[in-house]
Design an enzyme around this catalytic site. Structure first.
Site, PDB file in Angstrom:
ATOM      1  N   ILE A  44       0.772  -1.203   0.188  1.00 21.57           N
ATOM      2  CA  ILE A  44      -0.008  -0.193   0.043  1.00 21.57           C
ATOM      3  C   ILE A  44       1.007   1.311  -0.051  1.00 21.57           C
ATOM      4  O   ILE A  44       0.735   2.203  -0.730  1.00 21.57           O
ATOM      5  CB  ILE A  44      -0.981   0.055   1.201  1.00 21.57           C
ATOM      6  CG1 ILE A  44      -2.076  -1.163   0.961  1.00 21.57           C
ATOM      7  CG2 ILE A  44      -1.555   1.342   1.267  1.00 21.57           C
ATOM      8  CD1 ILE A  44      -2.896  -0.901   0.022  1.00 21.57           C
ATOM      9  N   CYS A  45       1.933   1.246   0.969  1.00 21.74           N
ATOM     10  CA  CYS A  45       2.598   2.419   1.061  1.00 21.74           C
ATOM     11  C   CYS A  45       3.322   2.965  -0.151  1.00 21.74           C
ATOM     12  O   CYS A  45       3.034   4.022  -0.795  1.00 21.74           O
ATOM     13  CB  CYS A  45       3.988   2.116   1.824  1.00 21.74           C
ATOM     14  SG  CYS A  45       5.398   3.724   2.013  1.00 21.74           S
ATOM     15  N   ILE A 188      -3.366  11.767   6.921  1.00 26.66           N
ATOM     16  CA  ILE A 188      -4.080  11.525   5.688  1.00 26.66           C
ATOM     17  C   ILE A 188      -5.055  12.760   5.372  1.00 26.66           C
ATOM     18  O   ILE A 188      -4.908  13.298   4.331  1.00 26.66           O
ATOM     19  CB  ILE A 188      -4.858   9.972   5.566  1.00 26.66           C
ATOM     20  CG1 ILE A 188      -3.828   9.181   5.832  1.00 26.66           C
ATOM     21  CG2 ILE A 188      -5.363  10.017   4.319  1.00 26.66           C
ATOM     22  CD1 ILE A 188      -4.265   7.443   6.062  1.00 26.66           C
ATOM     23  N   GLU A 207     -12.937  16.923  12.352  1.00 27.16           N
ATOM     24  CA  GLU A 207     -12.094  16.245  13.480  1.00 27.16           C
ATOM     25  C   GLU A 207     -13.066  16.050  14.944  1.00 27.16           C
ATOM     26  O   GLU A 207     -13.433  17.042  15.298  1.00 27.16           O
ATOM     27  CB  GLU A 207     -10.613  16.900  13.589  1.00 27.16           C
ATOM     28  CG  GLU A 207      -9.900  15.989  14.799  1.00 27.16           C
ATOM     29  CD  GLU A 207      -9.715  14.547  14.362  1.00 27.16           C
ATOM     30  OE1 GLU A 207      -9.938  13.718  15.290  1.00 27.16           O
ATOM     31  OE2 GLU A 207      -9.454  14.114  13.262  1.00 27.16           O
ATOM     32  N   ALA A 272     -11.025   9.587   6.141  1.00 30.72           N
ATOM     33  CA  ALA A 272      -9.689   9.550   6.590  1.00 30.72           C
ATOM     34  C   ALA A 272      -9.659   9.357   8.092  1.00 30.72           C
ATOM     35  O   ALA A 272      -8.878  10.161   8.954  1.00 30.72           O
ATOM     36  CB  ALA A 272      -8.951  10.758   6.331  1.00 30.72           C
ATOM     37  N   HIS A 448      25.827  27.676   7.224  1.00 31.02           N
ATOM     38  CA  HIS A 448      25.145  28.578   6.879  1.00 31.02           C
ATOM     39  C   HIS A 448      25.203  29.408   5.393  1.00 31.02           C
ATOM     40  O   HIS A 448      26.186  29.271   4.908  1.00 31.02           O
ATOM     41  CB  HIS A 448      25.594  29.913   7.789  1.00 31.02           C
ATOM     42  CG  HIS A 448      24.815  31.178   7.681  1.00 31.02           C
ATOM     43  ND1 HIS A 448      23.815  31.431   8.069  1.00 31.02           N
ATOM     44  CD2 HIS A 448      25.125  32.394   6.879  1.00 31.02           C
ATOM     45  CE1 HIS A 448      23.405  32.700   8.095  1.00 31.02           C
ATOM     46  NE2 HIS A 448      24.378  33.206   7.089  1.00 31.02           N
TER      47      HIS A 448
END
Length: 469
Positions: A44-45, A188, A207, A272, A448
């Site tokens: 799946i990944c 997701i 959510e 999800a 830097h």
């Protein structure tokens, strides 16, 4: 053992990032390895998750940058975006990498069997074809389960691939819908919100828990919430989905929270709400392998309650992450080979990454968790708005947050929101693995200008002596 049964030292069921990596490591250690996969190598990944979604996120990020082109002295007139082409590109990248796994299997002489594995005993497997007929039999001294997971569905909700989607269908649409309601604000949901918003979809995230990315540091998720809202993504946290109705090709989502009830309308709904382990391996239940909350129960070496049967990855529980599965697979086979320096997987050393823009990445304890465990802590923060490189890139949102034990100086957790966070977290992972202190990170000279300087500056801030803030 029948005359047509092939003998191996290890049989691995599932060719995702846990299974194929374990197969390679086992072959390196001299084992004869069989790898059984019912779909495509990479699991799946590679085929339906990690890789294609990151390709889509890259397309979305480039599109977002092009809309800001004038900031960089570039005039991009008549800008057009073709979501279908982005999807096609994502599929091509996944297929290319899957073929790469095929090459690796040949290189390491791993025998690949295409089909569905079924236990006939604790050391024997049948491999069946799509027609249900047995294609062959395998006997192995050890068997490793790496069957992964699938999207969790809501009750009484049918995925039709047109209006109601899971993550799989969401990465195959040939156009971006006008509107999308995403149920679930984890990694997701947030990643797909970022993708579709960039292509003009009006996105609403719903959510149930109080924050998006509920397992991340609260300060970091608050920053991400603000960033996504500024983009135009609507976010409803602490909100429960009561009902989803499809009428005339559109969805109506009834939700409730402390403000009461409301109805959301969308062209599409993406579910999800997490994933479910693929634990229904034929014959496994009959063997009596112990499970807990739907996951295979294993010891620290990933061995199940039946000697010689191992399990890794999503099949054994959270966190459901590809790199966790890979590492568990390596630990399991190295222990099988009786190597001297094998150590169990430490959950606190597993990084978590969300690839939206800006990215979120973390490792170790959150500030709240460190306090709850009784640590006296020192916290160092460095905003990307003070990073020279972040400013030049035009990506000055976010910060690096370092949490250290005030008594012994050990770094307990690092949390990042901002440019290249998912790359920067590797330095924090190494620091935690070596039980490093903020002092040691600060003494490591960072080039830097780089984004990575922000990690050193956050470490200095934890010591109470930041330079650039």
């Amino acid at each position: 053992m029948g005359s047509d049964t092939q003998p191996f030292d290890l049989a691995v069921i599932g060719a995702g990032p846990g299974g194929y990596v374990a197969s390679i490591r086992a072959a390196q250690l001299g084992m004869r390895v069989a790898l059984i996969e019912r779909d495509r190598l990479g699991g799946i990944c590679l085929n339906w998750g990690c890789i294609p979604t990151k390709a889509l996120l890259q397309s979305a990020h480039i599109l977002s940058l092009m809309r800001r082109a004038e900031e960089f002295g570039i005039h991009a007139d008549n800008l057009r975006a073709d979501f279908g082409v982005a999807v096609k590109r994502s599929r091509e990248k996944a297929q290319r990498l899957s073929k790469g796994i095929e090459y690796l299997m040949r290189k390491h002489k791993v025998a690949v069997f295409s089909g569905e594995a079924r236990f006939t005993s604790a050391k024997e497997l049948e491999v069946g074809g799509a027609d249900g007929k047995t294609k062959g039999s395998i006997r192995a001294e050890r068997i490793l389960l790496a069957t992964g997971s699938r999207p969790r569905l809501l009750p009484n909700l049918t995925v039709d691939g047109q209006v109601i989607l899971t993550s799989t269908e969401a990465m195959l649409l040939n156009r971006a819908p006008a509107s999308m309601i995403i149920i679930g604000g984890g990694a997701i949901g947030v990643e797909f919100a970022d993708i579709y918003q960039a292509y003009g979809t009006a996105v609403t995230i719903v959510e149930l828990l109080p924050t998006i990315l509920p397992y991340e540091d609260e300060e970091i998720t608050a920053l991400l919430h603000r960033s996504l809202t500024k983009k135009g993504i609507k976010i409803l946290t602490g909100t429960k989905v009561e009902q989803v109705i499809v009428e005339a090709g559109k969805a109506k989502v009834r939700v409730s929270n402390n403000d009461g009830n409301k109805e959301l309308s969308g062209e599409t709904v993406l579910v999800a709400v997490g994933r479910v382990a693929n634990s229904e391996v034929g014959g496994l239940k009959e063997l009596g392998v112990a499970t807990k909350n739907g996951y295979v129960a294993v010891n620290e070496w990933m061995e199940s309650s039946i000697a010689g049967i191992y399990a890794i990855g999503d099949l054994v529980g959270a966190p459901l992450l590809a790199h966790k599965a890979s590492h568990e697979g390596i630990v399991a086979v190295e222990k099988m080979a009786k190597l001297d320096d094998v150590t169990p997987v430490d959950p606190r050393r597993i990084p978590s990454c969300t690839y939206c823009h800006p990215q979120v990445a973390s490792i170790g304890l959150t500030e709240a968790k460190a306090k709850a465990e009784g640590y006296t802590i020192r916290v160092g923060r460095f905003p990307f708005s003070a990073s020279g490189m972040a400013i030049t890139l035009g990506e000055a949102e976010g910060m690096v947050k370092v949490i250290a034990d005030a008594t012994h100086g050990e770094i307990l957790g690092v949390h990042i929101m901002g440019a290249h966070a998912t790359e920067l977290i590797a330095e924090a992972g190494l620091a935690i693995a070596l039980e490093a202190t903020p002092e040691e990170i600060a003494k490591s000279i960072h080039a830097h200008p780089t984004i990575s300087e922000a990690v050193a500056e956050a470490a200095l801030a934890a010591l109470g002596r930041p330079i650039h803030v």
